[in-house]
Design a protein around this motif. Structure first.
Motif, mmCIF file in Angstrom:
data_model
loop_
_atom_site.group_PDB
_atom_site.id
_atom_site.type_symbol
_atom_site.label_atom_id
_atom_site.label_comp_id
_atom_site.label_asym_id
_atom_site.label_seq_id
_atom_site.Cartn_x
_atom_site.Cartn_y
_atom_site.Cartn_z
ATOM 1 N N GLN A 71 43.044 75.782 1.611
ATOM 2 C CA GLN A 71 41.754 76.253 1.103
ATOM 3 C C GLN A 71 40.618 75.288 1.451
ATOM 4 N N GLN A 72 40.925 74.008 1.634
ATOM 5 C CA GLN A 72 39.886 73.019 1.898
ATOM 6 C C GLN A 72 39.460 72.990 3.361
ATOM 7 N N TYR A 73 40.320 73.490 4.279
ATOM 8 C CA TYR A 73 40.032 73.392 5.698
ATOM 9 C C TYR A 73 40.206 74.747 6.366
ATOM 10 N N PRO A 74 39.568 74.923 7.517
ATOM 11 C CA PRO A 74 39.812 76.149 8.288
ATOM 12 C C PRO A 74 41.269 76.185 8.756
ATOM 13 N N GLU A 75 41.705 77.335 9.181
ATOM 14 C CA GLU A 75 43.061 77.498 9.692
ATOM 15 C C GLU A 75 43.274 76.568 10.887
ATOM 16 N N ARG A 76 44.410 75.869 10.899
ATOM 17 C CA ARG A 76 44.686 74.902 11.954
ATOM 18 C C ARG A 76 45.991 75.239 12.655
ATOM 19 N N THR A 77 45.952 75.248 13.986
ATOM 20 C CA THR A 77 47.140 75.512 14.785
ATOM 21 C C THR A 77 47.811 74.194 15.136
ATOM 22 N N VAL A 78 49.077 74.083 14.798
ATOM 23 C CA VAL A 78 49.853 72.871 15.073
ATOM 24 C C VAL A 78 50.657 73.078 16.353
ATOM 25 N N TYR A 79 50.557 72.110 17.265
ATOM 26 C CA TYR A 79 51.239 72.211 18.550
ATOM 27 C C TYR A 79 52.376 71.202 18.640
ATOM 28 N N GLU A 80 53.376 71.553 19.457
ATOM 29 C CA GLU A 80 54.461 70.628 19.767
ATOM 30 C C GLU A 80 54.680 70.626 21.274
ATOM 31 N N VAL A 81 55.212 69.532 21.788
ATOM 32 C CA VAL A 81 55.462 69.431 23.216
ATOM 33 C C VAL A 81 56.743 70.180 23.561
ATOM 34 N N THR A 82 56.754 70.849 24.686
ATOM 35 C CA THR A 82 57.951 71.570 25.141
ATOM 36 C C THR A 82 58.809 70.644 26.010
ATOM 37 N N ALA A 83 60.009 71.105 26.338
ATOM 38 C CA ALA A 83 60.874 70.319 27.219
ATOM 39 C C ALA A 83 60.202 70.120 28.575
ATOM 40 N N GLU A 84 59.551 71.171 29.074
ATOM 41 C CA GLU A 84 58.835 71.046 30.341
ATOM 42 C C GLU A 84 57.686 70.056 30.209
ATOM 43 N N GLY A 85 57.009 70.089 29.056
ATOM 44 C CA GLY A 85 55.911 69.161 28.826
ATOM 45 C C GLY A 85 56.374 67.720 28.827
ATOM 46 N N ARG A 86 57.544 67.461 28.265
ATOM 47 C CA ARG A 86 58.097 66.099 28.274
ATOM 48 C C ARG A 86 58.371 65.634 29.706
ATOM 49 N N ALA A 87 58.937 66.527 30.495
ATOM 50 C CA ALA A 87 59.259 66.168 31.883
ATOM 51 C C ALA A 87 57.987 65.940 32.693
ATOM 52 N N VAL A 88 57.006 66.824 32.516
ATOM 53 C CA VAL A 88 55.759 66.697 33.259
ATOM 54 C C VAL A 88 55.001 65.437 32.842
ATOM 55 N N ALA A 89 54.991 65.132 31.551
ATOM 56 C CA ALA A 89 54.308 63.929 31.069
ATOM 57 C C ALA A 89 54.895 62.685 31.717
ATOM 58 N N ARG A 90 56.213 62.658 31.867
ATOM 59 C CA ARG A 90 56.852 61.504 32.510
ATOM 60 C C ARG A 90 56.449 61.419 33.986
ATOM 61 N N GLN A 91 56.400 62.561 34.668
ATOM 62 C CA GLN A 91 55.974 62.568 36.072
ATOM 63 C C GLN A 91 54.538 62.063 36.211
ATOM 64 N N TRP A 92 53.652 62.586 35.350
ATOM 65 C CA TRP A 92 52.258 62.143 35.393
ATOM 66 C C TRP A 92 52.160 60.643 35.155
ATOM 67 N N LEU A 93 52.871 60.163 34.146
ATOM 68 C CA LEU A 93 52.804 58.750 33.778
ATOM 69 C C LEU A 93 53.256 57.868 34.937
ATOM 70 N N GLU A 94 54.397 58.197 35.521
ATOM 71 C CA GLU A 94 54.918 57.387 36.622
ATOM 72 C C GLU A 94 53.959 57.407 37.810
ATOM 73 N N GLN A 95 53.369 58.568 38.105
ATOM 74 C CA GLN A 95 52.433 58.681 39.220
ATOM 75 C C GLN A 95 51.176 57.862 38.956
ATOM 76 N N MET A 96 50.621 57.965 37.739
ATOM 77 C CA MET A 96 49.398 57.244 37.415
ATOM 78 C C MET A 96 49.615 55.731 37.407
#
Length: 206
Positions: A71-96
């Motif tokens: 009631q105190q805040y607008p509706e909020r969408t909670v996100y989680e990382v997917t398995a693909e997101g974990r793999a892609v994040a590692r690729q991005w990190l290593e490349q950067m």
């Protein structure tokens, strides 16, 4: 099949934070600031964060975990990382980390056009930049002093070390150029630039 999501510092940071726990956009923004990551990623405008989240979601790198209603805040969408997101994040990190990227920051572009100013005018504006860099360095050193007493592992703050090193190096270089401008070791004139332009004039298209 979704198109690959282009890597970005903010995109990597969002994926990295969602590795720890699901979060809504406001929670992500606050955590980035609490952890001092705003030194290296731009979250000053929340719209940019929302656009990044939309891209990650459309690309299948994050997914909606739930929708929070309070009631105190607008509706909020909670996100989680997917398995693909974990793999892609590692690729991005290593490349950067491994590959220096040709970026186009503002300051070198401005330096390439500094002959538009007189040496005296360039001296004045670079003195102002040196003052800003000194203030930034002082702020970073104060933050480092606080961080040193926080008990946090060094690796969680290592980007601040890099930012400080870059500011120190730039301030040292700018002050050296200021010194050269003051003593005349670096100078130019309209006549000198006109002669240079004439000598290196582009060949005719004929």
């Amino acid at each position: 099949m979704t198109a690959p999501v282009k890597s970005s510092p903010l995109g990597l940071t969002v994926l990295a934070l969602l590795h720890y726990r699901p979060l809504h956009p406001y929670g992500l923004q606050q955590l980035i600031k609490q952890w001092g990551k705003e030194q290296v990623v731009n979250v000053g405008q929340r719209a940019g964060l929302y656009r990044t989240i939309e891209r990650l979601h459309a690309g299948g790198l994050i997914a909606v975990r739930q929708t929070e209603r309070d009631q105190q805040y607008p509706e909020r969408t909670v996100y989680e990382v997917t398995a693909e997101g974990r793999a892609v994040a590692r690729q991005w990190l290593e490349q950067m980390l491994a590959v220096p990227k040709s970026e186009f920051p503002v300051f070198p572009a401005a330096l390439s056009n500094v002959p538009m100013l007189t040496p005296a005018e360039a001296l004045e504006v670079l003195e102002k930049r040196a003052e800003h860099l000194a203030a930034q360095r002082t702020d970073l050193e104060a933050r480092q002093a606080v961080d040193a007493g926080s008990g946090l592992p060094r690796v969680t703050l290592i980007e601040n070390e890099y930012v400080h090193a870059m500011v120190v190096a730039e301030e040292r270089w700018v002050r050296a150029v200021i010194s050269d401008l003051r003593n005349g070791d670096l100078t130019w004139s309209p006549e000198l630039l006109a002669a240079f332009a004439e000598h290196y004039e582009a060949p005719s298209a004929d």
